[in-house]
Design an enzyme around this catalytic site. Sequence first.
Site, PDB file in Angstrom:
ATOM      1  N   LYS A   1     -10.845  -1.954   6.905  1.00  0.00           N
ATOM      2  CA  LYS A   1      -9.635  -1.597   7.648  1.00  0.00           C
ATOM      3  C   LYS A   1     -10.084  -1.086   9.018  1.00  0.00           C
ATOM      4  CE  LYS A   1      -6.333   2.274   7.434  1.00  0.00           C
ATOM      5  NZ  LYS A   1      -5.139   2.766   6.717  1.00  0.00           N
TER       6      LYS A   1
ATOM      7  N   ARG B   1       0.443  10.419   0.315  1.00  0.00           N
ATOM      8  CA  ARG B   1       0.759  11.485   1.267  1.00  0.00           C
ATOM      9  C   ARG B   1       1.994  12.263   0.877  1.00  0.00           C
ATOM     10  NH1 ARG B   1       0.390   7.993   6.792  1.00  0.00           N
ATOM     11  NH2 ARG B   1      -1.488   6.913   6.115  1.00  0.00           N
TER      12      ARG B   1
ATOM     13  N   GLU C   1       0.854  -1.193   0.000  1.00  0.00           N
ATOM     14  CA  GLU C   1       0.000   0.000   0.000  1.00  0.00           C
ATOM     15  C   GLU C   1       0.888   1.241   0.000  1.00  0.00           C
ATOM     16  OE1 GLU C   1      -2.642   0.413   3.418  1.00  0.00           O
ATOM     17  OE2 GLU C   1      -2.690   2.579   3.141  1.00  0.00           O
TER      18      GLU C   1
HETATM   19  C1  3PG Z   1      -1.668   4.241   8.008  1.00  0.00           C
HETATM   20  O1  3PG Z   1      -1.008   5.209   7.679  1.00  0.00           O
HETATM   21  O2  3PG Z   1      -2.604   3.738   7.409  1.00  0.00           O
HETATM   22  C2  3PG Z   1      -1.296   3.676   9.276  1.00  0.00           C
HETATM   23  O3  3PG Z   1      -1.406   4.696  10.187  1.00  0.00           O
HETATM   24  C3  3PG Z   1       0.103   3.154   9.333  1.00  0.00           C
HETATM   25  O4  3PG Z   1       0.343   3.164  10.654  1.00  0.00           O
HETATM   26  P1  3PG Z   1       1.753   2.840  11.288  1.00  0.00           P
HETATM   27  O5  3PG Z   1       2.712   3.853  10.726  1.00  0.00           O
HETATM   28  O6  3PG Z   1       1.503   3.025  12.767  1.00  0.00           O
HETATM   29  O7  3PG Z   1       2.091   1.438  10.927  1.00  0.00           O
END
Ligand code: 3PG
Length: 215
Positions: free
Chosen positions: A136, A53, A49
């Site tokens: 999710k 961003r 994924e």
């Molecule tokens: C996301 O961005 O979907 C999740 O917040 C990823 O979270 P993490 O950086 O805590 O794994």
Amino acid sequence: MSLTPREASERAAELCRMAPVIPVLVVEDAASAADLARALISGGLPVLEVTLRTPAALDAIRAMAEVEGGVVGAGTLITPRDVEAAVEAGARFGVSPGATEQICEACERAGLPLLPGAATATEAMRLLERGYDVQKFFPAEAIGGAPALKSLAGPLPQISFCPTGGVALRNAADYLGLPNTLCVGGSWVAPADKVRAGDWDGIAALAEEAARLPR
Ligand code: 3PG
């Protein structure tokens, strides 16, 4: 070309079953995206994924989509425009932190399988009403972690989740042992310092460790 929510969920379930962990990637430099994808895929994590961003995200999806053995999707889908851009870049699935009418509709129209975000029983039920039975669970740790997700399995056993947000090697097994968890999502397998240093062997080793997590 369009997809029903049920078809989208079937595809999401297939993707979630491919490996215990979906790497959540914040890519700063599209030039290294293919190497990053190769490292993660070779370590045993084929479903990736890429979060929308960073300015490099769409080019990263384009580059990663060419890497053999992987399935690359776009995360952080917020607007219908994000959905169009993700599809155009070659994303094969989408992930959103929450779910709105506009996002669901845009993904269904574009035929992009969506893993829509839910944080409460009400949000999960609304998505289920629409036909999404794979969701999710976000932001997983902040909203009660594995005990909170386990609590949803009692009244809502027909919904399966990919918990994401604060999930890492130390707590992934707590989620993966739940009856309503198909896989987890997390960024820990691609730490920014290792990506910047081009430490692909190190990232492949983290992926291998994650791919061995029991479910
Ligand atoms: C996301 O961005 O979907 C999740 O917040 C990823 O979270 P993490 O950086 O805590 O794994």
